[in-house]
Structure formats: structure tokens, C-alpha cells
Design a protein around this motif. Structure first.
Motif, PDB file in Angstrom:
ATOM      1  N   ARG A  88       0.808  -1.222   0.000  1.00  0.00           N
ATOM      2  CA  ARG A  88       0.000   0.000   0.000  1.00  0.00           C
ATOM      3  C   ARG A  88       0.843   1.274   0.000  1.00  0.00           C
ATOM      4  NH1 ARG A  88      -5.238  -1.180   0.590  1.00  0.00           N
ATOM      5  NH2 ARG A  88      -5.778  -3.243   1.397  1.00  0.00           N
ATOM      6  N   ASN A 109      -3.187  -2.098  -5.352  1.00  0.00           N
ATOM      7  CA  ASN A 109      -3.784  -1.451  -4.180  1.00  0.00           C
ATOM      8  C   ASN A 109      -2.885  -0.377  -3.580  1.00  0.00           C
ATOM      9  OD1 ASN A 109      -6.232  -3.157  -3.988  1.00  0.00           O
ATOM     10  ND2 ASN A 109      -4.738  -4.794  -3.649  1.00  0.00           N
ATOM     11  N   GLU A 111      -1.373   2.983  -2.404  1.00  0.00           N
ATOM     12  CA  GLU A 111      -2.033   4.213  -1.992  1.00  0.00           C
ATOM     13  C   GLU A 111      -1.093   5.422  -1.972  1.00  0.00           C
ATOM     14  OE1 GLU A 111      -3.592   3.256   1.827  1.00  0.00           O
ATOM     15  OE2 GLU A 111      -5.064   1.823   1.049  1.00  0.00           O
ATOM     16  N   SER A 132      -5.973   3.441  -7.112  1.00  0.00           N
ATOM     17  CA  SER A 132      -5.987   3.482  -5.646  1.00  0.00           C
ATOM     18  C   SER A 132      -4.982   4.468  -5.067  1.00  0.00           C
ATOM     19  CB  SER A 132      -5.676   2.085  -5.090  1.00  0.00           C
ATOM     20  OG  SER A 132      -4.422   1.628  -5.578  1.00  0.00           O
ATOM     21  N   SER A 134      -3.509   7.669  -3.939  1.00  0.00           N
ATOM     22  CA  SER A 134      -4.048   8.992  -3.623  1.00  0.00           C
ATOM     23  C   SER A 134      -2.991  10.082  -3.635  1.00  0.00           C
ATOM     24  CB  SER A 134      -4.734   8.967  -2.254  1.00  0.00           C
ATOM     25  OG  SER A 134      -3.804   8.613  -1.236  1.00  0.00           O
TER      26      SER A 134
END
Length: 262
Positions: A88, A109, A111, A132, A134
Motif C-alpha cells: 500500500r 492497491n 495508496e 488506488s 491517492s
């Protein structure tokens, strides 16, 4: 290097030859301590600097969620990175100065990508950021001098100078405000005339969508260049999340057209 899902089950941590390359199967260990930005002020753990410089492939194993700061800093022979979909976060300078790095398959996935995460990866030519993700930190791809193909989702927050010193920014040939530049990165293929470019550069290219666009625009659309001089097929060939090939698209198009004629 493509890995089938079932292969993950056989992998155990450590270093060994895999498909003819010296490969490090990484399980989330802390490999570096001390000052994480200035290489000479920190020191390695478990593997010394010479060993680190011999790795050609890094495969991050399932279960790992974070690549810590400077983990693979100055792994100078590293050419391929494959992250499991459990990852992540990629922290600051995680792959900084991996100068021979050519190919990255990010987690679906993912982030967060930290500051200077891929700085000076001079052989890197493409990167595809998942929906995914951000946030991408400041100077994440600083001085990746060959980086031209980059897909960034519209919603991803971009830091300062994310692509400064790359081949992509050279296509602008002028100095622009950072916010304007970041918006430009996100919208390279947003115009309708570049629908096929957008489909081929997406994180999950779908054959049905690609076929529908080619059917509407004709085979010549496969070779159409956008304003940074790239064709849809260049995006598709660089995309690590698909195995769709140009000849397959052309064959389906021709068969479809023959069926309509008949």
C-alpha cells in the motif's frame, strides 16, 4: 517478467537465481538504518552494499504492505521490480538511485508513493499508477531521464517537481507553474481524439473497449500519435497489466469487418 498468481505460493524470502536472474524475494525486512537520505551516513542491515548492488530483480512477497524508506537505495544492477498487491505504501527514497531500473509493476492497491522514491532511475521509460494511489510525493521521479510514458489517475495528488528532469517534461519545452504541470500530466490523453491512447494507457486495459474504439476509428488509429508523439500501441506495449497484442487487435478487427461484409 510476468508472474502467474499461483506462483506466489511457492516463493520464500531470500536471494536466489530465478529465471536466470539474481532475484531478491523481499518479505518486508528493514534493510537500512541511520540517516535515510544521505547514503554515506546510514548503514546496511543483513546485506552489505556489494551484495545489494548485485540484485537484478526484486519481487515483493504477498503480505508486505510497506516498502520502508531507502530500502533499495543504490541497488545499481536492479532492472525489474514486481510488487504484490498487498503493498500500500512506498516510502521516501525506497528505490532511489536504482540507475539500471527498467520495469516496475506496482501493486493494484498502492495508496502512496513517497518523496524521491524513484529518483535517478535513469533507464525507466514508463510507469502506470493505479487508481488506488491517492498521493505521489515531491520529486518522486526526479531525473528519470528516459521516462516518457506515465499514466496518472485524475484523482491522484501530485507533489512538486514529480517528473522534473524526465523525457516527458522535455516535450513541453518551457517552464510552467507546478499546478499547471501536474494538471497537464493527468490530462495528456483526455481529448476524445485520443480515446484509444487513453484506453491503452489505463491501469486495466480492456480488449472490448479497445476493439470498440478501433472499430469506430479504423486501423489507422493504432498508429495515431498524440501531442507527445506516442501511439496507442506504445502505451499498450509498455503496460505491465495487460498481454493484449497489436496483432490480436488487428486480427479481430479484420475478422469483424469481413463478417459485416459477408
Amino acid at each position: 517478467m510476468r508472474i502467474q498468481t499461483e506462483e506466489w505460493r511457492r516463493f520464500i524470502p531470500g536471494i536466489r537465481m530465478y529465471r536466470g536472474k539474481k532475484t531478491f524475494f523481499y518479505n518486508g525486512e528493514i534493510l537500512w538504518e541511520g540517516d535515510l537520505f544521505w547514503y554515506h551516513r546510514g548503514h546496511t542491515l543483513i546485506y552489505d552494499k556489494e551484495e545489494r548492488k548485485s540484485w537484478e530483480v526484486v519481487i515483493v512477497l504477498p503480505g508486505v504492505e510497506v516498502i520502508p524508506e531507502s530500502t533499495f537505495f543504490e541497488c545499481r544492477k536492479l532492472k525489474t521490480i514486481i510488487l504484490s498487491d498487498t503493498v500500500r505504501r512506498i516510502e521516501d527514497s525506497a528505490f532511489n538511485c536504482c540507475m539500471k531500473l527498467e520495469s516496475i509493476k506496482l501493486s493494484r492497491n498502492l495508496e502512496f508513493i513517497g518523496r524521491l522514491a524513484f529518483r535517478w532511475c535513469e533507464f525507466l521509460t514508463s510507469i502506470f499508477i493505479p487508481p488506488s494511489c491517492s498521493e505521489i510525493g515531491d520529486e518522486a521521479f526526479l531525473y528519470c531521464t528516459r521516462l516518457l510514458i506515465i499514466h496518472v489517475p485524475l484523482q491522484t495528488r501530485l507533489g512538486n517537481c514529480v517528473i522534473f528532469g524526465t523525457a516527458l517534461i522535455q516535450t513541453i519545452n518551457q517552464l510552467v507553474d507546478n499546478d499547471i504541470l501536474n494538471n497537464w500530466i493527468r490530462n495528456i490523453n483526455r481529448a476524445e481524439e485520443y480515446a484509444l491512447h487513453r484506453a491503452c494507457s489505463s491501469f486495466n486495459p480492456l480488449e472490448e473497449i479497445i476493439h470498440a474504439i478501433v472499430k469506430r476509428q479504423g486501423l489507422q488509429s493504432l498508429k495515431k500519435r498524440n501531442f507527445i508523439r506516442l501511439t496507442p500501441m506504445q502505451y499498450l506495449e509498455a503496460n505491465p497489466y495487460t498481454d493484449i497484442e497489436e496483432k490480436k487487435i488487428m486480427k479481430r478487427y479484420i475478422l469483424d469487418m469481413m463478417g459485416e461484409i459477408v
